[in-house]
Design a protein around this motif. Sequence first.
Motif, PDB file in Angstrom:
ATOM      1  N   TYR A  39     -10.510  -2.395  -0.046  1.00 46.64           N
ATOM      2  CA  TYR A  39     -11.299  -2.686   1.157  1.00 46.64           C
ATOM      3  C   TYR A  39     -11.089  -4.142   1.595  1.00 46.64           C
ATOM      4  N   ALA A  40     -11.122  -5.045   0.632  1.00 46.63           N
ATOM      5  CA  ALA A  40     -10.951  -6.472   0.942  1.00 46.63           C
ATOM      6  C   ALA A  40      -9.563  -6.756   1.521  1.00 46.63           C
ATOM      7  N   ARG A  41      -8.521  -6.145   0.938  1.00 41.09           N
ATOM      8  CA  ARG A  41      -7.164  -6.332   1.480  1.00 41.09           C
ATOM      9  C   ARG A  41      -7.070  -5.812   2.911  1.00 41.09           C
ATOM     10  N   MET A  42      -7.686  -4.664   3.155  1.00 41.01           N
ATOM     11  CA  MET A  42      -7.656  -4.102   4.508  1.00 41.01           C
ATOM     12  C   MET A  42      -8.396  -5.007   5.486  1.00 41.01           C
ATOM     13  N   ALA A  43      -9.549  -5.511   5.077  1.00 37.32           N
ATOM     14  CA  ALA A  43     -10.320  -6.402   5.950  1.00 37.32           C
ATOM     15  C   ALA A  43      -9.537  -7.678   6.226  1.00 37.32           C
ATOM     16  N   TYR A  44      -8.919  -8.237   5.196  1.00 43.65           N
ATOM     17  CA  TYR A  44      -8.135  -9.462   5.360  1.00 43.65           C
ATOM     18  C   TYR A  44      -6.988  -9.254   6.346  1.00 43.65           C
ATOM     19  N   ARG A  45      -6.356  -8.089   6.277  1.00 43.55           N
ATOM     20  CA  ARG A  45      -5.214  -7.785   7.159  1.00 43.55           C
ATOM     21  C   ARG A  45      -5.639  -7.186   8.505  1.00 43.55           C
ATOM     22  N   HIS A  46      -6.935  -7.056   8.707  1.00 40.67           N
ATOM     23  CA  HIS A  46      -7.471  -6.457   9.940  1.00 40.67           C
ATOM     24  C   HIS A  46      -6.973  -5.029  10.132  1.00 40.67           C
ATOM     25  N   GLU A  47      -6.887  -4.277   9.026  1.00 43.20           N
ATOM     26  CA  GLU A  47      -6.456  -2.885   9.067  1.00 43.20           C
ATOM     27  C   GLU A  47      -7.686  -1.985   9.035  1.00 43.20           C
ATOM     28  N   THR A  48      -7.636  -0.906   9.785  1.00 48.30           N
ATOM     29  CA  THR A  48      -8.748   0.038   9.766  1.00 48.30           C
ATOM     30  C   THR A  48      -8.405   1.309   9.001  1.00 48.30           C
ATOM     31  N   GLU A  49      -7.118   1.526   8.730  1.00 48.34           N
ATOM     32  CA  GLU A  49      -6.691   2.701   7.983  1.00 48.34           C
ATOM     33  C   GLU A  49      -5.608   2.330   6.985  1.00 48.34           C
ATOM     34  N   ILE A  50      -5.559   3.122   5.917  1.00 49.83           N
ATOM     35  CA  ILE A  50      -4.499   2.979   4.930  1.00 49.83           C
ATOM     36  C   ILE A  50      -3.956   4.380   4.655  1.00 49.83           C
ATOM     37  N   GLU A  51      -2.671   4.471   4.469  1.00 48.19           N
ATOM     38  CA  GLU A  51      -2.059   5.773   4.204  1.00 48.19           C
ATOM     39  C   GLU A  51      -2.567   6.329   2.873  1.00 48.19           C
ATOM     40  N   GLU A  52      -2.964   7.573   2.899  1.00 48.97           N
ATOM     41  CA  GLU A  52      -3.488   8.244   1.712  1.00 48.97           C
ATOM     42  C   GLU A  52      -2.504   8.163   0.546  1.00 48.97           C
ATOM     43  N   ALA A  53      -1.233   8.321   0.826  1.00 49.41           N
ATOM     44  CA  ALA A  53      -0.208   8.340  -0.223  1.00 49.41           C
ATOM     45  C   ALA A  53       0.006   6.973  -0.876  1.00 49.41           C
ATOM     46  N   THR A  54      -0.463   5.895  -0.266  1.00 43.71           N
ATOM     47  CA  THR A  54      -0.233   4.558  -0.820  1.00 43.71           C
ATOM     48  C   THR A  54      -1.342   4.099  -1.764  1.00 43.71           C
ATOM     49  N   LEU A  55      -2.389   4.888  -1.939  1.00 40.76           N
ATOM     50  CA  LEU A  55      -3.469   4.493  -2.840  1.00 40.76           C
ATOM     51  C   LEU A  55      -2.971   4.479  -4.284  1.00 40.76           C
ATOM     52  N   SER A  56      -3.432   3.509  -5.036  1.00 36.22           N
ATOM     53  CA  SER A  56      -3.131   3.507  -6.470  1.00 36.22           C
ATOM     54  C   SER A  56      -3.849   4.704  -7.098  1.00 36.22           C
ATOM     55  N   GLN A  57      -3.408   5.111  -8.258  1.00 36.83           N
ATOM     56  CA  GLN A  57      -4.032   6.269  -8.921  1.00 36.83           C
ATOM     57  C   GLN A  57      -5.530   6.051  -9.155  1.00 36.83           C
ATOM     58  N   PRO A  58      -5.954   4.881  -9.679  1.00 35.64           N
ATOM     59  CA  PRO A  58      -7.401   4.676  -9.871  1.00 35.64           C
ATOM     60  C   PRO A  58      -8.183   4.699  -8.549  1.00 35.64           C
TER      61      PRO A  58
END
Length: 133
Positions: A39-58
């Motif tokens: 969440y923090a990385r997305m907020a820092y980059r001003h991103e509102t979405e992240i690709e489902e496939a790029t999530l780490s396993q945890p």
Amino acid sequence: MAGIHISDLEAAINYWRERSPSSDGLSLADPVRVLAELYARMAYRHETEIEEATLSQPAREAWLAWFQTTPDTPCIAICSTSQGDAVCKGCGRSFDEVQRWTEMTPGEKRASWRRITLEGTAWRFNRYAERAG
């Protein structure tokens, strides 16, 4: 690929914070920590979405645990796509979404949920809201 919206990450973080509160007011449970870092990385980059496939396993496991607590389908058993409508008046999903729902990934389902919720025009949000509950 489907994008997971930052609001879903926030909901997942809150889900885990309720289930695994900090014992000392500072430390975070592992699911909260991995989701909060994302969440923090997305907020820092001003991103509102992240690709489902790029999530780490945890992060994926923590997000999916929250996802399992959400309603699977927006269907309220009034399907106008069976009558030829391109978009269901009952739930707000497109004909394609209704047909593919069981094949869709959790991220794709949440994207559909987000869209129909933001639109708010389906009967599940007004005329037949009691069926949605």
